[in-house]
Design a protein around this motif. Sequence first.
Motif, PDB file in Angstrom:
ATOM      1  N   VAL A  39     120.756  40.574  35.732  1.00 25.74           N
ATOM      2  CA  VAL A  39     120.787  41.162  34.662  1.00 25.74           C
ATOM      3  C   VAL A  39     120.148  42.364  34.329  1.00 25.74           C
ATOM      4  O   VAL A  39     118.992  42.354  34.925  1.00 25.74           O
ATOM      5  CB  VAL A  39     120.168  40.304  33.355  1.00 25.74           C
ATOM      6  N   VAL A  40     120.886  43.634  34.584  1.00 26.75           N
ATOM      7  CA  VAL A  40     120.182  44.752  34.501  1.00 26.75           C
ATOM      8  C   VAL A  40     119.554  45.530  33.016  1.00 26.75           C
ATOM      9  O   VAL A  40     120.244  45.385  32.041  1.00 26.75           O
ATOM     10  CB  VAL A  40     121.243  45.765  35.055  1.00 26.75           C
ATOM     11  N   THR A  41     118.525  45.970  33.162  1.00 25.31           N
ATOM     12  CA  THR A  41     118.075  46.465  31.875  1.00 25.31           C
ATOM     13  C   THR A  41     117.871  47.981  32.138  1.00 25.31           C
ATOM     14  O   THR A  41     117.058  48.348  33.162  1.00 25.31           O
ATOM     15  CB  THR A  41     116.705  46.056  31.331  1.00 25.31           C
ATOM     16  N   LEU A  42     118.282  48.754  31.332  1.00 27.28           N
ATOM     17  CA  LEU A  42     118.010  50.240  31.333  1.00 27.28           C
ATOM     18  C   LEU A  42     117.359  50.780  30.282  1.00 27.28           C
ATOM     19  O   LEU A  42     117.587  50.686  28.995  1.00 27.28           O
ATOM     20  CB  LEU A  42     119.570  51.016  31.249  1.00 27.28           C
TER      21      LEU A  42
ATOM     22  N   VAL B  98     125.687  40.639  36.361  1.00 26.47           N
ATOM     23  CA  VAL B  98     126.096  39.607  35.324  1.00 26.47           C
ATOM     24  C   VAL B  98     125.781  40.008  33.920  1.00 26.47           C
ATOM     25  O   VAL B  98     126.091  39.229  33.182  1.00 26.47           O
ATOM     26  CB  VAL B  98     125.526  38.343  35.879  1.00 26.47           C
ATOM     27  N   GLY B  99     125.045  41.037  33.761  1.00 25.61           N
ATOM     28  CA  GLY B  99     124.797  41.493  32.336  1.00 25.61           C
ATOM     29  C   GLY B  99     123.962  42.670  32.391  1.00 25.61           C
ATOM     30  O   GLY B  99     123.450  43.091  33.294  1.00 25.61           O
ATOM     31  N   VAL B 100     124.283  43.517  31.342  1.00 24.26           N
ATOM     32  CA  VAL B 100     123.551  44.667  30.933  1.00 24.26           C
ATOM     33  C   VAL B 100     122.885  44.778  29.936  1.00 24.26           C
ATOM     34  O   VAL B 100     123.693  44.373  28.510  1.00 24.26           O
ATOM     35  CB  VAL B 100     124.523  45.921  31.172  1.00 24.26           C
ATOM     36  N   VAL B 101     121.590  44.993  29.649  1.00 27.70           N
ATOM     37  CA  VAL B 101     120.995  45.376  28.528  1.00 27.70           C
ATOM     38  C   VAL B 101     120.400  46.729  28.498  1.00 27.70           C
ATOM     39  O   VAL B 101     119.696  47.414  29.240  1.00 27.70           O
ATOM     40  CB  VAL B 101     119.491  44.357  28.392  1.00 27.70           C
ATOM     41  N   SER B 102     120.800  47.369  27.435  1.00 30.14           N
ATOM     42  CA  SER B 102     120.740  48.956  27.257  1.00 30.14           C
ATOM     43  C   SER B 102     119.522  49.222  26.260  1.00 30.14           C
ATOM     44  O   SER B 102     119.634  49.029  25.127  1.00 30.14           O
ATOM     45  CB  SER B 102     121.835  49.672  26.943  1.00 30.14           C
ATOM     46  N   ARG B 103     118.434  49.850  26.592  1.00 27.86           N
ATOM     47  CA  ARG B 103     117.567  50.362  25.583  1.00 27.86           C
ATOM     48  C   ARG B 103     117.438  52.113  25.899  1.00 27.86           C
ATOM     49  O   ARG B 103     116.191  52.726  26.120  1.00 27.86           O
ATOM     50  CB  ARG B 103     116.130  49.651  25.956  1.00 27.86           C
ATOM     51  N   LEU B 104     118.577  52.544  25.799  1.00 27.07           N
ATOM     52  CA  LEU B 104     118.791  53.887  26.048  1.00 27.07           C
ATOM     53  C   LEU B 104     119.017  54.570  24.861  1.00 27.07           C
ATOM     54  O   LEU B 104     119.450  54.219  23.924  1.00 27.07           O
ATOM     55  CB  LEU B 104     120.286  54.290  26.982  1.00 27.07           C
ATOM     56  N   VAL B 105     118.483  55.891  24.782  1.00 29.96           N
ATOM     57  CA  VAL B 105     118.468  56.823  23.799  1.00 29.96           C
ATOM     58  C   VAL B 105     118.974  58.077  24.055  1.00 29.96           C
ATOM     59  O   VAL B 105     118.922  58.396  25.210  1.00 29.96           O
ATOM     60  CB  VAL B 105     117.112  56.995  22.929  1.00 29.96           C
TER      61      VAL B 105
ATOM     62  N   THR C  69     116.230  57.725  17.325  1.00 25.53           N
ATOM     63  CA  THR C  69     115.749  56.312  17.312  1.00 25.53           C
ATOM     64  C   THR C  69     116.569  55.254  16.876  1.00 25.53           C
ATOM     65  O   THR C  69     117.617  55.619  16.206  1.00 25.53           O
ATOM     66  CB  THR C  69     114.408  56.661  16.237  1.00 25.53           C
ATOM     67  N   GLY C  70     116.244  54.071  17.313  1.00 22.74           N
ATOM     68  CA  GLY C  70     117.052  52.893  16.902  1.00 22.74           C
ATOM     69  C   GLY C  70     118.101  52.909  17.809  1.00 22.74           C
ATOM     70  O   GLY C  70     119.176  51.944  17.236  1.00 22.74           O
ATOM     71  N   ALA C  71     118.283  53.471  18.998  1.00 21.33           N
ATOM     72  CA  ALA C  71     119.611  53.176  19.712  1.00 21.33           C
ATOM     73  C   ALA C  71     119.285  52.140  20.639  1.00 21.33           C
ATOM     74  O   ALA C  71     119.157  52.367  21.721  1.00 21.33           O
ATOM     75  CB  ALA C  71     119.772  54.588  20.230  1.00 21.33           C
ATOM     76  N   LEU C  72     119.529  50.808  20.230  1.00 17.05           N
ATOM     77  CA  LEU C  72     119.238  49.687  21.048  1.00 17.05           C
ATOM     78  C   LEU C  72     120.363  49.031  21.233  1.00 17.05           C
ATOM     79  O   LEU C  72     120.957  48.360  20.142  1.00 17.05           O
ATOM     80  CB  LEU C  72     118.233  48.959  20.248  1.00 17.05           C
ATOM     81  N   TRP C  73     121.247  48.856  22.335  1.00 19.41           N
ATOM     82  CA  TRP C  73     122.599  47.986  22.509  1.00 19.41           C
ATOM     83  C   TRP C  73     122.227  47.110  23.579  1.00 19.41           C
ATOM     84  O   TRP C  73     121.347  47.150  24.492  1.00 19.41           O
ATOM     85  CB  TRP C  73     123.317  49.013  23.082  1.00 19.41           C
ATOM     86  N   ARG C  74     122.928  45.953  23.228  1.00 17.12           N
ATOM     87  CA  ARG C  74     123.085  44.834  24.315  1.00 17.12           C
ATOM     88  C   ARG C  74     124.563  44.733  24.454  1.00 17.12           C
ATOM     89  O   ARG C  74     125.169  44.246  23.792  1.00 17.12           O
ATOM     90  CB  ARG C  74     122.376  43.686  23.602  1.00 17.12           C
ATOM     91  N   THR C  75     124.982  45.136  25.746  1.00 23.76           N
ATOM     92  CA  THR C  75     126.218  44.875  25.987  1.00 23.76           C
ATOM     93  C   THR C  75     127.066  43.480  26.245  1.00 23.76           C
ATOM     94  O   THR C  75     125.999  42.523  26.712  1.00 23.76           O
ATOM     95  CB  THR C  75     126.815  45.654  27.107  1.00 23.76           C
ATOM     96  N   ARG C  76     128.155  43.096  25.730  1.00 20.75           N
ATOM     97  CA  ARG C  76     128.650  41.820  25.904  1.00 20.75           C
ATOM     98  C   ARG C  76     129.931  41.825  26.288  1.00 20.75           C
ATOM     99  O   ARG C  76     130.911  42.874  25.787  1.00 20.75           O
ATOM    100  CB  ARG C  76     128.614  40.819  24.801  1.00 20.75           C
ATOM    101  N   ASP C  77     130.577  40.975  27.066  1.00 19.95           N
ATOM    102  CA  ASP C  77     132.132  41.054  27.497  1.00 19.95           C
ATOM    103  C   ASP C  77     132.870  40.629  26.075  1.00 19.95           C
ATOM    104  O   ASP C  77     132.358  39.733  25.309  1.00 19.95           O
ATOM    105  CB  ASP C  77     132.451  39.822  28.394  1.00 19.95           C
TER     106      ASP C  77
END
Length: 245
Positions: free
Chosen positions: A192-195, A219-226, A237-245
């Motif tokens: 699981v990749v966190t950016l 197998v998974g991507v967690v985005s804390r990108l802005v 601010t507030g651009a917190l994304w968690r991707t799902r299939d």
Amino acid sequence: MAAGPVRHRPRGGIAVQDRTVAEVMTWDVVQARPDTPAQELARLLDVHRISGLPVVDGDDKVMGVVSRTDLPAPPGGRDGSPAVLRPVPRRPAGTATARGTTAGEVMTTPAVTVHPEHRVVDAARIMQRRHVDRLPVVDEEDRLIGITTRRDLLRVFLRTDEQIRAEVADEVLGRALDVPPGDVLVSVRDGVVTLRGTLPHEDDIPAAIGLTWRVDGVVGVVSRLVARAGGDGPPHTGALWRTRD
């Protein structure tokens, strides 16, 4: 801006990204019926050295899955007296219980299944998202034809978290998106990749997420990108994304 697939190709020229469940699954499946006694389930797991098995009906359609943790405790209490197995009410879908006398009472239902043409990477993501260690494989009529396990899929990937992290940082962020070093931090745990970090434009965020998904072993991507407003100035601010299939 280039946004092509980022792939690691093993020997033989077939990308892991393109491998299918049919190539790695077990075709000869140990299975049970809903009326199979719990003691017989335990025996099957021990004899075949497996940690779980599917439960099918008379048409070979998957009803649920039984794992070792679903089974009652072995007979014998603290004082050595035999333990009594008591039936329990049928559980809501998606839940499991530790007590029961038959497969139908202890199985987790509904079962999470895949088809043989599904990609291995997609099966791995389903396992990670649904917190399961095995996936019954079914045909177009939902009849059981095989099973694939987390171990089967790991044999295909054979990539460490550090290898995945390096490819995301170098190929996705560095080469494909031309992100300056240090702007985005990449961490990987169990595939699981966190950016974390800042990208020049809002459109760069889905591009980074999409390309990261394409890296073999992810197998998974967690985005804390802005993204910076207009490419300059302070990040949104507030651009917190968690991707799902």
